[in-house]
Design a protein around this motif. Structure first.
Motif, PDB file in Angstrom:
ATOM      1  N   ALA A  32       0.835  -1.210   0.000  1.00 22.33           N
ATOM      2  CA  ALA A  32       0.000   0.000   0.000  1.00 22.33           C
ATOM      3  C   ALA A  32       0.865   1.254   0.000  1.00 22.33           C
ATOM      4  CB  ALA A  32      -0.940  -0.008   1.198  1.00 22.33           C
ATOM      5  N   ASP A  33       1.897   1.267   0.848  1.00 22.43           N
ATOM      6  CA  ASP A  33       2.813   2.421   0.904  1.00 22.43           C
ATOM      7  C   ASP A  33       3.522   2.635  -0.425  1.00 22.43           C
ATOM      8  OD1 ASP A  33       2.200   2.869   3.555  1.00 22.43           O
ATOM      9  OD2 ASP A  33       4.087   2.052   4.340  1.00 22.43           O
ATOM     10  N   MET A  34       4.053   1.549  -0.974  1.00 20.31           N
ATOM     11  CA  MET A  34       4.827   1.673  -2.209  1.00 20.31           C
ATOM     12  C   MET A  34       3.938   2.022  -3.403  1.00 20.31           C
ATOM     13  SD  MET A  34       8.010   1.425  -1.526  1.00 20.31           S
ATOM     14  CE  MET A  34       7.560   2.418  -0.119  1.00 20.31           C
ATOM     15  N   THR A  35       2.706   1.533  -3.420  1.00 19.77           N
ATOM     16  CA  THR A  35       1.782   1.897  -4.490  1.00 19.77           C
ATOM     17  C   THR A  35       1.519   3.395  -4.458  1.00 19.77           C
ATOM     18  OG1 THR A  35       0.746  -0.271  -4.416  1.00 19.77           O
ATOM     19  CG2 THR A  35      -0.520   1.483  -5.447  1.00 19.77           C
ATOM     20  N   GLN A  36       1.265   3.908  -3.259  1.00 21.39           N
ATOM     21  CA  GLN A  36       1.032   5.352  -3.098  1.00 21.39           C
ATOM     22  C   GLN A  36       2.270   6.150  -3.492  1.00 21.39           C
ATOM     23  OE1 GLN A  36       0.731   6.669   0.959  1.00 21.39           O
ATOM     24  NE2 GLN A  36      -0.514   8.446   0.404  1.00 21.39           N
ATOM     25  N   LEU A  37       3.433   5.670  -3.068  1.00 16.99           N
ATOM     26  CA  LEU A  37       4.673   6.370  -3.380  1.00 16.99           C
ATOM     27  C   LEU A  37       4.972   6.357  -4.874  1.00 16.99           C
ATOM     28  CD1 LEU A  37       6.486   7.771  -1.366  1.00 16.99           C
ATOM     29  CD2 LEU A  37       7.976   5.790  -1.389  1.00 16.99           C
ATOM     30  N   MET A  38       4.710   5.229  -5.518  1.00 14.68           N
ATOM     31  CA  MET A  38       4.926   5.142  -6.968  1.00 14.68           C
ATOM     32  C   MET A  38       4.026   6.132  -7.707  1.00 14.68           C
ATOM     33  SD  MET A  38       7.207   2.802  -7.921  1.00 14.68           S
ATOM     34  CE  MET A  38       6.726   2.113  -9.482  1.00 14.68           C
ATOM     35  N   GLN A  39       2.823   6.332  -7.225  1.00 15.93           N
ATOM     36  CA  GLN A  39       1.901   7.265  -7.868  1.00 15.93           C
ATOM     37  C   GLN A  39       2.308   8.710  -7.625  1.00 15.93           C
ATOM     38  OE1 GLN A  39      -1.869   6.087  -6.228  1.00 15.93           O
ATOM     39  NE2 GLN A  39      -2.053   4.318  -7.589  1.00 15.93           N
ATOM     40  N   ARG A  40       2.893   8.984  -6.455  1.00 15.95           N
ATOM     41  CA  ARG A  40       3.249  10.360  -6.117  1.00 15.95           C
ATOM     42  C   ARG A  40       4.565  10.801  -6.759  1.00 15.95           C
ATOM     43  NH1 ARG A  40       3.350  10.194  -0.153  1.00 15.95           N
ATOM     44  NH2 ARG A  40       4.394  12.177  -0.356  1.00 15.95           N
ATOM     45  N   TRP A  41       5.670  10.110  -6.430  1.00 12.49           N
ATOM     46  CA  TRP A  41       6.965  10.571  -6.947  1.00 12.49           C
ATOM     47  C   TRP A  41       7.990   9.465  -7.148  1.00 12.49           C
ATOM     48  CZ3 TRP A  41      10.920   9.386  -3.638  1.00 12.49           C
ATOM     49  CH2 TRP A  41      10.606   9.269  -2.284  1.00 12.49           C
ATOM     50  N   GLY A  42       7.703   8.256  -6.773  1.00 13.02           N
ATOM     51  CA  GLY A  42       8.731   7.222  -6.784  1.00 13.02           C
ATOM     52  C   GLY A  42       8.873   6.419  -8.050  1.00 13.02           C
ATOM     53  N   SER A  43       8.017   6.650  -9.041  1.00 13.36           N
ATOM     54  CA  SER A  43       8.036   5.783 -10.222  1.00 13.36           C
ATOM     55  C   SER A  43       9.326   5.887 -11.025  1.00 13.36           C
ATOM     56  CB  SER A  43       6.838   6.077 -11.118  1.00 13.36           C
ATOM     57  OG  SER A  43       6.870   7.407 -11.554  1.00 13.36           O
ATOM     58  N   ASN A  44      10.055   6.977 -10.905  1.00 12.87           N
ATOM     59  CA  ASN A  44      11.310   7.139 -11.643  1.00 12.87           C
ATOM     60  C   ASN A  44      12.526   6.668 -10.857  1.00 12.87           C
ATOM     61  OD1 ASN A  44      10.041   8.240 -13.885  1.00 12.87           O
ATOM     62  ND2 ASN A  44      10.063  10.285 -12.993  1.00 12.87           N
ATOM     63  N   ASP A  45      12.316   6.232  -9.630  1.00 12.28           N
ATOM     64  CA  ASP A  45      13.424   5.823  -8.773  1.00 12.28           C
ATOM     65  C   ASP A  45      13.524   4.297  -8.771  1.00 12.28           C
ATOM     66  OD1 ASP A  45      14.663   4.948  -6.136  1.00 12.28           O
ATOM     67  OD2 ASP A  45      15.073   7.105  -6.127  1.00 12.28           O
ATOM     68  N   SER A  46      14.684   3.773  -9.125  1.00  8.08           N
ATOM     69  CA  SER A  46      14.842   2.319  -9.239  1.00  8.08           C
ATOM     70  C   SER A  46      14.712   1.618  -7.887  1.00  8.08           C
ATOM     71  CB  SER A  46      16.178   1.975  -9.891  1.00  8.08           C
ATOM     72  OG  SER A  46      17.247   2.408  -9.083  1.00  8.08           O
ATOM     73  N   MET A  47      15.168   2.234  -6.810  1.00  5.46           N
ATOM     74  CA  MET A  47      15.074   1.601  -5.493  1.00  5.46           C
ATOM     75  C   MET A  47      13.612   1.531  -5.014  1.00  5.46           C
ATOM     76  SD  MET A  47      18.455   3.119  -3.635  1.00  5.46           S
ATOM     77  CE  MET A  47      18.419   2.028  -2.225  1.00  5.46           C
ATOM     78  N   ILE A  48      12.860   2.579  -5.265  1.00  2.66           N
ATOM     79  CA  ILE A  48      11.442   2.586  -4.900  1.00  2.66           C
ATOM     80  C   ILE A  48      10.694   1.563  -5.754  1.00  2.66           C
ATOM     81  CG2 ILE A  48       9.332   3.976  -4.845  1.00  2.66           C
ATOM     82  CD1 ILE A  48      11.319   4.774  -2.669  1.00  2.66           C
ATOM     83  N   ARG A  49      11.017   1.520  -7.033  1.00  2.86           N
ATOM     84  CA  ARG A  49      10.376   0.555  -7.931  1.00  2.86           C
ATOM     85  C   ARG A  49      10.690  -0.874  -7.480  1.00  2.86           C
ATOM     86  NH1 ARG A  49      11.274   3.103 -12.174  1.00  2.86           N
ATOM     87  NH2 ARG A  49      13.327   2.288 -12.657  1.00  2.86           N
ATOM     88  N   HIS A  50      11.947  -1.127  -7.091  1.00  2.00           N
ATOM     89  CA  HIS A  50      12.332  -2.454  -6.599  1.00  2.00           C
ATOM     90  C   HIS A  50      11.567  -2.786  -5.312  1.00  2.00           C
ATOM     91  CE1 HIS A  50      14.731  -5.950  -5.597  1.00  2.00           C
ATOM     92  NE2 HIS A  50      14.942  -5.420  -4.410  1.00  2.00           N
ATOM     93  N   ALA A  51      11.423  -1.826  -4.409  1.00  2.40           N
ATOM     94  CA  ALA A  51      10.680  -2.058  -3.162  1.00  2.40           C
ATOM     95  C   ALA A  51       9.221  -2.380  -3.466  1.00  2.40           C
ATOM     96  CB  ALA A  51      10.787  -0.843  -2.253  1.00  2.40           C
ATOM     97  N   TYR A  52       8.653  -1.699  -4.443  1.00  2.00           N
ATOM     98  CA  TYR A  52       7.275  -1.967  -4.861  1.00  2.00           C
ATOM     99  C   TYR A  52       7.152  -3.387  -5.421  1.00  2.00           C
ATOM    100  CZ  TYR A  52       3.122  -1.997  -7.774  1.00  2.00           C
ATOM    101  OH  TYR A  52       1.937  -2.351  -8.363  1.00  2.00           O
ATOM    102  N   GLU A  53       8.083  -3.770  -6.283  1.00  2.00           N
ATOM    103  CA  GLU A  53       8.045  -5.102  -6.893  1.00  2.00           C
ATOM    104  C   GLU A  53       8.221  -6.204  -5.846  1.00  2.00           C
ATOM    105  OE1 GLU A  53      11.028  -4.716  -9.906  1.00  2.00           O
ATOM    106  OE2 GLU A  53       9.712  -3.528 -11.200  1.00  2.00           O
ATOM    107  N   ARG A  54       9.112  -5.966  -4.877  1.00  3.80           N
ATOM    108  CA  ARG A  54       9.304  -6.964  -3.809  1.00  3.80           C
ATOM    109  C   ARG A  54       8.036  -7.085  -2.969  1.00  3.80           C
ATOM    110  NH1 ARG A  54      12.671  -6.882   1.716  1.00  3.80           N
ATOM    111  NH2 ARG A  54      12.067  -8.977   2.347  1.00  3.80           N
TER     112      ARG A  54
END
Length: 122
Positions: free
Chosen positions: A68-90
């Motif tokens: 839930a946190d990572m989905t929200q973060l990906m929508q806000r500003w994290g989609s261009n960050d590889s570490m955030i994207r990896h955390a979302y995928e994990r």
């Protein structure tokens, strides 16, 4: 107890996020979550704090919260960050993994390292 540095300075946010990462390594997950909550209250764009939160929640088997946190973060500003994207995928993987049936338990096999013969006899 936890000692917090003055609010809102970039230096204090950096120090607190390093502290949160150390708390994860020390397996003090609840303390880490408290520290991260304080950081994110003042600087909700601190990537290191979000990643420490993810690690602590994964260790506590709270994978749904991470997703839930990572989905929200990906929508806000994290989609261009590889570490955030990896955390979302994990997080997505761990949620799907938790929903899978445990076939070893269903077969009555006591260990995941069971031999083929043990599995066949079950």
């Amino acid at each position: 107890g936890l000692v917090f540095l003055p609010k809102k300075t970039a230096f204090s946010v950096m120090i607190e996020s390093k502290k949160a990462a150390c708390l994860v390594r020390l397996k003090k997950y609840q303390e880490c979550l408290t520290c991260v909550a304080h950081i994110l209250y003042h600087a909700d764009d601190c990537k290191e704090a979000w990643l420490a939160r993810c690690s602590a929640l994964h260790a506590l088997d709270r994978h749904d919260e991470v997703l839930a946190d990572m989905t929200q973060l990906m929508q806000r500003w994290g989609s261009n960050d590889s570490m955030i994207r990896h955390a979302y995928e994990r997080a997505d993987f761990e949620v799907r993994k938790a929903k899978r049936p445990d076939m070893y338990a269903a077969l009555g096999v006591s260990s995941r390292k069971a031999s083929e013969a043990e599995i066949k006899s079950a």
